[in-house]
Design an enzyme around this catalytic site. Structure first.
Site, PDB file in Angstrom:
ATOM      1  N   GLU A  19      -9.779   3.989   4.563  1.00 35.67           N
ATOM      2  CA  GLU A  19      -8.981   4.714   3.584  1.00 35.67           C
ATOM      3  C   GLU A  19      -9.513   4.346   2.207  1.00 35.67           C
ATOM      4  OE1 GLU A  19      -4.771   5.479   5.907  1.00 35.67           O
ATOM      5  OE2 GLU A  19      -4.784   4.105   4.190  1.00 35.67           O
ATOM      6  N   TYR A  48       3.788   2.526  14.955  1.00 32.47           N
ATOM      7  CA  TYR A  48       4.393   2.772  13.644  1.00 32.47           C
ATOM      8  C   TYR A  48       5.796   3.367  13.713  1.00 32.47           C
ATOM      9  CZ  TYR A  48       3.826   7.886  13.280  1.00 32.47           C
ATOM     10  OH  TYR A  48       3.930   9.244  13.433  1.00 32.47           O
ATOM     11  N   GLN A 108      -2.188   1.951  15.271  1.00 34.19           N
ATOM     12  CA  GLN A 108      -1.179   2.429  14.321  1.00 34.19           C
ATOM     13  C   GLN A 108      -0.276   3.498  14.946  1.00 34.19           C
ATOM     14  OE1 GLN A 108      -2.919   4.143  10.802  1.00 34.19           O
ATOM     15  NE2 GLN A 108      -0.964   4.776   9.933  1.00 34.19           N
ATOM     16  N   ASP A 139       0.847  -1.194   0.000  1.00 34.89           N
ATOM     17  CA  ASP A 139       0.000   0.000   0.000  1.00 34.89           C
ATOM     18  C   ASP A 139       0.881   1.241   0.000  1.00 34.89           C
ATOM     19  OD1 ASP A 139      -2.551   1.137  -0.080  1.00 34.89           O
ATOM     20  OD2 ASP A 139      -2.502   1.571   2.047  1.00 34.89           O
ATOM     21  N   THR A 142      -8.234  -5.709   4.604  1.00 28.06           N
ATOM     22  CA  THR A 142      -8.260  -4.800   3.459  1.00 28.06           C
ATOM     23  C   THR A 142      -9.339  -5.312   2.522  1.00 28.06           C
ATOM     24  OG1 THR A 142      -5.880  -4.371   3.623  1.00 28.06           O
ATOM     25  CG2 THR A 142      -6.952  -3.832   1.530  1.00 28.06           C
ATOM     26  N   GLU A 190      -9.367   4.077  -1.579  1.00 26.47           N
ATOM     27  CA  GLU A 190      -8.233   3.958  -2.487  1.00 26.47           C
ATOM     28  C   GLU A 190      -8.629   3.262  -3.779  1.00 26.47           C
ATOM     29  OE1 GLU A 190      -4.780   2.190  -0.752  1.00 26.47           O
ATOM     30  OE2 GLU A 190      -5.233   2.889   1.274  1.00 26.47           O
ATOM     31  N   ASP A 202      -8.604   0.371   2.772  1.00 27.77           N
ATOM     32  CA  ASP A 202      -7.548  -0.033   3.697  1.00 27.77           C
ATOM     33  C   ASP A 202      -7.991   0.328   5.116  1.00 27.77           C
ATOM     34  OD1 ASP A 202      -5.069  -0.870   4.678  1.00 27.77           O
ATOM     35  OD2 ASP A 202      -4.177   1.105   4.417  1.00 27.77           O
ATOM     36  N   THR A 210      -4.575   6.525   0.593  1.00 24.76           N
ATOM     37  CA  THR A 210      -5.795   7.320   0.695  1.00 24.76           C
ATOM     38  C   THR A 210      -5.859   8.384  -0.390  1.00 24.76           C
ATOM     39  OG1 THR A 210      -5.778   7.011   3.084  1.00 24.76           O
ATOM     40  CG2 THR A 210      -7.169   8.759   2.230  1.00 24.76           C
ATOM     41  N   HIS A 257      -3.506  14.159   1.199  1.00 27.20           N
ATOM     42  CA  HIS A 257      -3.653  13.285   2.369  1.00 27.20           C
ATOM     43  C   HIS A 257      -2.402  13.319   3.238  1.00 27.20           C
ATOM     44  CE1 HIS A 257      -4.677   9.864   4.873  1.00 27.20           C
ATOM     45  NE2 HIS A 257      -3.579   9.239   4.481  1.00 27.20           N
ATOM     46  N   TYR A 302       1.233   5.716  -0.541  1.00 27.67           N
ATOM     47  CA  TYR A 302       0.855   6.919   0.212  1.00 27.67           C
ATOM     48  C   TYR A 302       1.003   8.083  -0.758  1.00 27.67           C
ATOM     49  CZ  TYR A 302       1.133   9.726   4.626  1.00 27.67           C
ATOM     50  OH  TYR A 302       0.922  10.568   5.679  1.00 27.67           O
ATOM     51  N   LYS A 348      -3.080  -2.077  10.463  1.00 30.04           N
ATOM     52  CA  LYS A 348      -3.547  -2.198   9.088  1.00 30.04           C
ATOM     53  C   LYS A 348      -3.823  -3.649   8.667  1.00 30.04           C
ATOM     54  CE  LYS A 348      -2.624   2.140   7.524  1.00 30.04           C
ATOM     55  NZ  LYS A 348      -3.530   2.990   6.714  1.00 30.04           N
ATOM     56  N   ARG A 391      -6.457   3.562  13.948  1.00 26.87           N
ATOM     57  CA  ARG A 391      -5.530   4.685  14.116  1.00 26.87           C
ATOM     58  C   ARG A 391      -4.831   4.686  15.462  1.00 26.87           C
ATOM     59  NH1 ARG A 391      -4.679   5.975   8.927  1.00 26.87           N
ATOM     60  NH2 ARG A 391      -6.583   6.666   7.866  1.00 26.87           N
ATOM     61  N   ARG A 395       2.221  16.289  13.230  1.00 30.23           N
ATOM     62  CA  ARG A 395       3.445  17.073  13.411  1.00 30.23           C
ATOM     63  C   ARG A 395       3.126  18.558  13.206  1.00 30.23           C
ATOM     64  NH1 ARG A 395       4.628  13.012   9.975  1.00 30.23           N
ATOM     65  NH2 ARG A 395       4.711  14.436   8.193  1.00 30.23           N
ATOM     66  N   GLU A 403      -9.088  12.452   8.498  1.00 34.33           N
ATOM     67  CA  GLU A 403      -9.002  13.786   7.898  1.00 34.33           C
ATOM     68  C   GLU A 403     -10.334  14.528   7.968  1.00 34.33           C
ATOM     69  OE1 GLU A 403      -6.673  14.071   4.003  1.00 34.33           O
ATOM     70  OE2 GLU A 403      -7.169  11.947   4.153  1.00 34.33           O
TER      71      GLU A 403
END
Length: 388
Positions: free
Chosen positions: A177, A222, A218, A106, A235, A179, A211, A322, A113, A108, A231, A215, A122, A336
């Site tokens: 997600e 991660y 994750q 998968d 799927t 996709e 997907d 996504t 996104h 990104y 994840k 969260r 961040r 989001e």
């Protein structure tokens, strides 16, 4: 003999002809093509045992020239007469996972996104990490938990960050997600990278892909190696594989790449796809993610996947990541859309941020067809069951 009725304006007309695997009356799964609201049994209609297999893999492995020849044959066949027992009403068949998934990766690939997620996690730093515009970032998923549309999703359990120590339990921030997924039809040996301009000879078609993402699991796991249990539990993909040959009219230029990619990622004519997705949460539309906004192309993702010498195999599946556009209503994940839970959505009169048990998510999509109409991908549907 009979003729197949194709309703006027159907997104499953001769411009589309998506492949799937179906069964009737408890019989063996076999390959079919959707035509209007019917399914054509290809083993019966074409007299070829490759379509009697319970997966598309044997047919896909025959290669690009064979895909072209069969599509030309089908385009002629479905507008004429076919054997009575080769045609089944869509409502009378059971649809199965269309491919035997070899590997699953998968990516990104949406700048919108990735930037939104960067701002969420961040807030005092640059939204995109330094590598993002130089390579298609991705993670290796779990092929054994790729599920066909309509399969219920059990809420996953795992570790979540807490104070003073992590806790174990069901995810409380379960997300989607939206996709596109791309299916490799013919692979390559080790140490044989696939150049972007060779994409069409290796990729058979595209599916809708969800997907599912826990969260909270994750976020704790991660760093430093990326997604894993948040994840790998599920799927979902659509039951119909839209052939790449049906998407020629949907090709559009990429939004633009700066800086210029390294040579192995350069295409002679860089392209994306004008595919519009629709996300429904408990029957209410909440988002329209536009695939045409993606930064990295499907061909660049495949080139990056194989550039280190990794082989590609028939049945490999890779997701776009996504799909999100620049507007709020174009975001392809609830993370989001609700801005991490700080800006809940109103769904059926309720304030919602993440998925509750019993919720159902349905993702559909359409793209321009060769004759000026729209072609459709079917749907990818999933309902959340309580943790076990």
């Amino acid at each position: 003999m009979t003729t197949i009725e194709i309703p006027a304006g159907s997104p499953f007309g001769t411009d589309n002809l998506p492949y799937g695997v179906f069964s009737t009356g408890g019989g063996s799964p076999r390959v079919g093509v959707r035509v209007g609201d019917s399914v054509l049994d290809l083993a019966r209609a074409l007299g070829d045992d490759v379509f009697a297999a319970p997966t598309l893999n044997p047919f896909m492995a025959q290669g690009y020239d064979r895909w072209v020849a069969v599509r030309e044959q089908l385009t002629s066949l479905v507008t004429g007469e076919v054997p009575d027992d080769a045609v089944h009403a869509l409502a009378d068949v059971t649809l199965h996972l269309p491919i035997e998934v070899a590997d699953y990766v998968d990516f990104y690939a949406s700048e919108h996104h990735a930037s939104n997620v960067g701002r969420l996690f961040r807030p005092d730093a640059e939204p995109l990490l330094p590598n993002w515009k130089h390579l298609p970032v991705g993670y290796h998923g779990r092929s054994g938990t790729v599920l066909v549309s309509g399969t219920d999703i059990v809420r996953p359990s795992g570790q979540r960050k807490a104070d003073p120590a992590p806790v174990f339990g069901p995810s409380t921030r379960l997300d989607i997600e939206a996709e596109l997924g791309f299916v490799v039809g013919t692979g390559t040996p080790l140490n044989t990278p696939i150049a972007p301009d060779d994409f069409a000879r290796h990729v058979f078609g595209a599916v809708l892909l969800n997907d599912w993402s826990a969260r909270d699991i994750q976020a704790w796991e991660y760093v430093p190696l990326g997604p894993n249990l948040g994840k790998s539990f599920a799927t979902s993909i659509s039951a119909w594989v839209v052939p790449l040959l049906a998407l020629e009219a949907a090709r559009v230029p990429l939004p633009g790449q700066d800086p210029e990619p390294l040579p192995y990622l350069r295409e002679s004519r860089p392209w994306g796809l004008d595919v519009e997705l629709v996300v429904e949460w408990n029957g209410e539309e909440v988002s329209r993610p536009p695939y045409r906004e993606m930064y990295w192309s499907p061909a660049q993702m495949l080139a990056h996947l194989t550039v280190n010498g990794a082989s590609a195999r028939t049945g490999d599946l890779y997701g776009s990541g996504t799909i999100s556009g620049p507007e709020k209503h174009q975001r392809g994940a609830f993370l989001e859309l609700s801005w991490g839970g700080a800006e809940p959505l109103t769904v059926k009169g309720e304030q919602r941020s993440f998925l509750l048990d019993g919720d159902e998510v349905v993702i559909t999509a359409t793209a321009p067809g060769a004759s000026g109409g729209r072609i459709a991908f079917g749907e990818v549907r999933g309902r959340i069951l309580p943790a076990e």
